[in-house]
Design a protein around this motif. Sequence first.
Motif, PDB file in Angstrom:
ATOM      1  N   ALA A 145      69.245  16.663  18.082  1.00 50.78           N
ATOM      2  CA  ALA A 145      69.426  17.376  16.739  1.00 50.78           C
ATOM      3  C   ALA A 145      70.166  18.677  17.317  1.00 50.78           C
ATOM      4  O   ALA A 145      71.029  19.093  16.372  1.00 50.78           O
ATOM      5  CB  ALA A 145      68.242  17.806  16.020  1.00 50.78           C
ATOM      6  N   ILE A 146      70.438  18.991  18.496  1.00 53.20           N
ATOM      7  CA  ILE A 146      70.976  20.164  18.875  1.00 53.20           C
ATOM      8  C   ILE A 146      72.344  19.898  19.260  1.00 53.20           C
ATOM      9  O   ILE A 146      72.919  21.135  19.502  1.00 53.20           O
ATOM     10  CB  ILE A 146      70.062  20.969  19.798  1.00 53.20           C
ATOM     11  N   MET A 147      72.764  19.022  19.326  1.00 56.78           N
ATOM     12  CA  MET A 147      74.065  18.560  19.835  1.00 56.78           C
ATOM     13  C   MET A 147      75.021  18.691  18.993  1.00 56.78           C
ATOM     14  O   MET A 147      75.109  18.875  17.733  1.00 56.78           O
ATOM     15  CB  MET A 147      74.145  16.841  20.097  1.00 56.78           C
ATOM     16  N   THR A 148      76.221  19.527  19.405  1.00 57.75           N
ATOM     17  CA  THR A 148      77.569  19.635  18.602  1.00 57.75           C
ATOM     18  C   THR A 148      78.526  18.640  19.179  1.00 57.75           C
ATOM     19  O   THR A 148      78.897  17.675  18.846  1.00 57.75           O
ATOM     20  CB  THR A 148      77.945  21.119  18.446  1.00 57.75           C
ATOM     21  N   THR A 149      79.600  19.184  19.834  1.00 61.39           N
ATOM     22  CA  THR A 149      80.742  18.408  20.576  1.00 61.39           C
ATOM     23  C   THR A 149      80.076  17.716  21.631  1.00 61.39           C
ATOM     24  O   THR A 149      81.145  17.152  22.220  1.00 61.39           O
ATOM     25  CB  THR A 149      81.763  19.461  21.129  1.00 61.39           C
ATOM     26  N   ASP A 150      78.797  18.002  22.145  1.00 64.02           N
ATOM     27  CA  ASP A 150      78.295  16.990  23.054  1.00 64.02           C
ATOM     28  C   ASP A 150      78.466  15.625  22.860  1.00 64.02           C
ATOM     29  O   ASP A 150      78.256  15.049  21.711  1.00 64.02           O
ATOM     30  CB  ASP A 150      76.710  17.447  23.231  1.00 64.02           C
ATOM     31  N   THR A 151      78.692  14.914  23.954  1.00 70.65           N
ATOM     32  CA  THR A 151      78.798  13.494  23.659  1.00 70.65           C
ATOM     33  C   THR A 151      77.558  12.795  24.018  1.00 70.65           C
ATOM     34  O   THR A 151      77.271  11.667  24.082  1.00 70.65           O
ATOM     35  CB  THR A 151      79.804  12.666  24.802  1.00 70.65           C
ATOM     36  N   ARG A 152      76.457  13.357  24.890  1.00 72.06           N
ATOM     37  CA  ARG A 152      75.018  12.866  24.921  1.00 72.06           C
ATOM     38  C   ARG A 152      74.231  14.172  25.059  1.00 72.06           C
ATOM     39  O   ARG A 152      74.524  15.068  25.393  1.00 72.06           O
ATOM     40  CB  ARG A 152      75.212  12.304  26.387  1.00 72.06           C
ATOM     41  N   PRO A 153      73.021  13.542  24.798  1.00 73.72           N
ATOM     42  CA  PRO A 153      71.909  14.806  24.960  1.00 73.72           C
ATOM     43  C   PRO A 153      71.604  15.113  26.548  1.00 73.72           C
ATOM     44  O   PRO A 153      71.984  14.282  27.406  1.00 73.72           O
ATOM     45  CB  PRO A 153      70.817  14.186  24.377  1.00 73.72           C
ATOM     46  N   LYS A 154      70.962  16.392  26.830  1.00 71.27           N
ATOM     47  CA  LYS A 154      70.860  16.759  28.112  1.00 71.27           C
ATOM     48  C   LYS A 154      69.266  16.849  28.058  1.00 71.27           C
ATOM     49  O   LYS A 154      68.717  17.812  27.425  1.00 71.27           O
ATOM     50  CB  LYS A 154      71.539  17.995  28.399  1.00 71.27           C
ATOM     51  N   ARG A 155      68.675  16.310  28.998  1.00 68.52           N
ATOM     52  CA  ARG A 155      67.150  16.367  29.093  1.00 68.52           C
ATOM     53  C   ARG A 155      66.707  16.507  30.590  1.00 68.52           C
ATOM     54  O   ARG A 155      67.492  15.891  31.366  1.00 68.52           O
ATOM     55  CB  ARG A 155      66.402  15.255  28.512  1.00 68.52           C
ATOM     56  N   SER A 156      65.757  17.135  30.755  1.00 68.38           N
ATOM     57  CA  SER A 156      65.144  17.103  32.342  1.00 68.38           C
ATOM     58  C   SER A 156      63.566  17.304  32.184  1.00 68.38           C
ATOM     59  O   SER A 156      63.261  17.952  31.392  1.00 68.38           O
ATOM     60  CB  SER A 156      65.683  18.215  32.883  1.00 68.38           C
ATOM     61  N   ALA A 167      62.361  19.722  29.406  1.00 73.13           N
ATOM     62  CA  ALA A 167      63.345  20.598  28.788  1.00 73.13           C
ATOM     63  C   ALA A 167      64.597  19.867  28.127  1.00 73.13           C
ATOM     64  O   ALA A 167      64.924  18.840  28.438  1.00 73.13           O
ATOM     65  CB  ALA A 167      64.131  21.452  30.005  1.00 73.13           C
ATOM     66  N   MET A 168      65.146  20.394  27.226  1.00 68.07           N
ATOM     67  CA  MET A 168      66.403  19.997  26.764  1.00 68.07           C
ATOM     68  C   MET A 168      67.601  21.088  26.437  1.00 68.07           C
ATOM     69  O   MET A 168      67.055  22.318  26.431  1.00 68.07           O
ATOM     70  CB  MET A 168      66.058  19.285  25.209  1.00 68.07           C
ATOM     71  N   ALA A 169      68.762  20.823  26.494  1.00 72.66           N
ATOM     72  CA  ALA A 169      69.860  21.525  26.469  1.00 72.66           C
ATOM     73  C   ALA A 169      70.991  20.975  25.682  1.00 72.66           C
ATOM     74  O   ALA A 169      71.197  19.886  25.387  1.00 72.66           O
ATOM     75  CB  ALA A 169      70.152  21.960  27.806  1.00 72.66           C
ATOM     76  N   LYS A 170      72.036  21.861  25.300  1.00 76.86           N
ATOM     77  CA  LYS A 170      73.113  21.504  24.527  1.00 76.86           C
ATOM     78  C   LYS A 170      74.153  22.266  25.003  1.00 76.86           C
ATOM     79  O   LYS A 170      74.103  23.565  25.332  1.00 76.86           O
ATOM     80  CB  LYS A 170      73.156  21.319  22.889  1.00 76.86           C
ATOM     81  N   GLY A 171      75.486  21.919  25.144  1.00 74.54           N
ATOM     82  CA  GLY A 171      76.462  22.733  25.488  1.00 74.54           C
ATOM     83  C   GLY A 171      77.596  21.755  26.271  1.00 74.54           C
ATOM     84  O   GLY A 171      77.336  20.740  26.666  1.00 74.54           O
ATOM     85  N   ALA A 172      78.833  21.957  25.574  1.00 70.12           N
ATOM     86  CA  ALA A 172      79.907  21.254  26.003  1.00 70.12           C
ATOM     87  C   ALA A 172      81.240  21.942  26.137  1.00 70.12           C
ATOM     88  O   ALA A 172      82.021  21.631  26.941  1.00 70.12           O
ATOM     89  CB  ALA A 172      80.320  19.998  25.131  1.00 70.12           C
ATOM     90  N   GLY A 173      81.336  23.187  25.108  1.00 71.83           N
ATOM     91  CA  GLY A 173      82.498  23.886  25.445  1.00 71.83           C
ATOM     92  C   GLY A 173      82.010  25.513  25.429  1.00 71.83           C
ATOM     93  O   GLY A 173      80.928  25.752  25.283  1.00 71.83           O
ATOM     94  N   MET A 174      82.951  26.571  25.344  1.00 69.75           N
ATOM     95  CA  MET A 174      82.547  27.782  25.619  1.00 69.75           C
ATOM     96  C   MET A 174      81.547  28.033  26.921  1.00 69.75           C
ATOM     97  O   MET A 174      80.765  28.667  26.503  1.00 69.75           O
ATOM     98  CB  MET A 174      82.184  28.476  24.199  1.00 69.75           C
ATOM     99  N   LEU A 175      81.768  27.315  27.650  1.00 67.08           N
ATOM    100  CA  LEU A 175      80.888  27.451  28.887  1.00 67.08           C
ATOM    101  C   LEU A 175      81.236  28.465  29.729  1.00 67.08           C
ATOM    102  O   LEU A 175      82.324  28.415  30.719  1.00 67.08           O
ATOM    103  CB  LEU A 175      80.687  26.160  29.612  1.00 67.08           C
ATOM    104  N   ALA A 176      80.501  29.645  29.717  1.00 67.33           N
ATOM    105  CA  ALA A 176      81.038  30.808  30.731  1.00 67.33           C
ATOM    106  C   ALA A 176      79.412  31.681  30.884  1.00 67.33           C
ATOM    107  O   ALA A 176      78.762  31.854  29.841  1.00 67.33           O
ATOM    108  CB  ALA A 176      81.978  31.776  30.094  1.00 67.33           C
ATOM    109  N   PRO A 177      79.392  32.431  31.933  1.00 66.98           N
ATOM    110  CA  PRO A 177      78.035  33.197  31.979  1.00 66.98           C
ATOM    111  C   PRO A 177      78.079  34.086  30.804  1.00 66.98           C
ATOM    112  O   PRO A 177      78.666  34.466  30.141  1.00 66.98           O
ATOM    113  CB  PRO A 177      78.362  33.909  33.161  1.00 66.98           C
ATOM    114  N   GLY A 178      76.656  34.730  30.763  1.00 65.17           N
ATOM    115  CA  GLY A 178      76.265  35.137  29.647  1.00 65.17           C
ATOM    116  C   GLY A 178      75.501  34.233  28.934  1.00 65.17           C
ATOM    117  O   GLY A 178      75.378  33.934  27.928  1.00 65.17           O
TER     118      GLY A 178
END
Length: 385
Positions: A145-156, A167-178
């Motif tokens: 449910a938290i995916m946007t432009t992600d092509t797959r979910p991220k879990r660990s 854990a779960m994560a989303k992210g595929a663009g605007m990837l920079a620190p902060g």
Amino acid sequence: MSVTAAQGFEAAGVAVGLKSTGNRDVAVVVNRGPLKVGAAVFTSNRAQANPIIWSKQVIQDGVVEAIVLNSGGANCFTGSFGFQTTHQTAERAAELLGVSAGDVLVCSTGLIGTGDEVFRGKVLEGVAQGIAELSADGGENASLAIMTTDTRPKRSVISRDGWTIGAMAKGAGMLAPGLATMLVVITTDAVLTSEQADTALRAATHVSFDRLDSDGCMSTNDQVTLLVSGASGITPDLADFTAALTEVSADLSRQLQGDAEGASHDITIVVRGAANEDDAVEVGRSVARNNLFKAAIFGNDPNWGRVLAAIGTTQAEFDPYNVDVWMNGVRVCHEGGPDAPREEVDLSPRATELVIDLLTGDATATILTNDLTHDYVHENSAYAS
């Protein structure tokens, strides 16, 4: 299992029409205890979305009952209406869960500058539907449910001596620190105080999420949250817990890097021989954000001169005429001059490693980035259309 791998947590992920695809777009994660400990780190961007402003207030006392996350809209630069939407989201969740709204975190991700009554209504509908569908098996749906432009979910998930981190994560663009444009929820059934949770989370993110620098663009909505239920009844050594949390965070960072928008190379930049860790990070970051270098890697061109040109812009302590550079195991530069022929470097694999030895000290740091591709430009030129 994602966030429900740890005992004491329930989750859900539902679809309410925030995404044009019809996919799941609202996630709810609830901590059933016995502990209700929370810690979080946020984007360092001065431009911050309404959920960030809200969640910074919630986390101050270290108590978190639940977290609501939506994709399909960032709720950023939406004025007082947007903040009221975030507040109402927490209030709706609190009412249905029988807790205080001041103990409910809220996260949003999607397009900046959009939000209306329809958006608000769908988010609130998603909260109600998500809470109705909460289960100990709901972690996977929440991660979808938290995916946007992600092509797959991220879990660990990792388990140690009777306690677990999920854990779960989303992210595929605007990837920079902060933190990168990421939403991350990490749960554990270990017994920790809020101070211990905060210490461990900051240590873990410092060497993982904060060193993911895919495209040099910082988001307005980044948040990494750690929820502690204590349901295992086991109190781990803080160093052991931090090490495991760091392992999970590093795993998710690699998954985020591997799904970066349009990327064809996942580039690991290892800087060693630095005078101190800050210098190593600064040098690695200068290469990760160098478009000429990133374009060369996209073209499978081992143009190591662009590496030296990039690191020369930093304030780090080193002699630019006494630096070694390796590309995928081949030393192409030795003491600031040519070494092995470029033709010996194979950049066709997606996994790419750049090693920079500053030959100055003993400090080391690793930065994760990606190449700059036609697909990245195309995807981000049409993101809002």
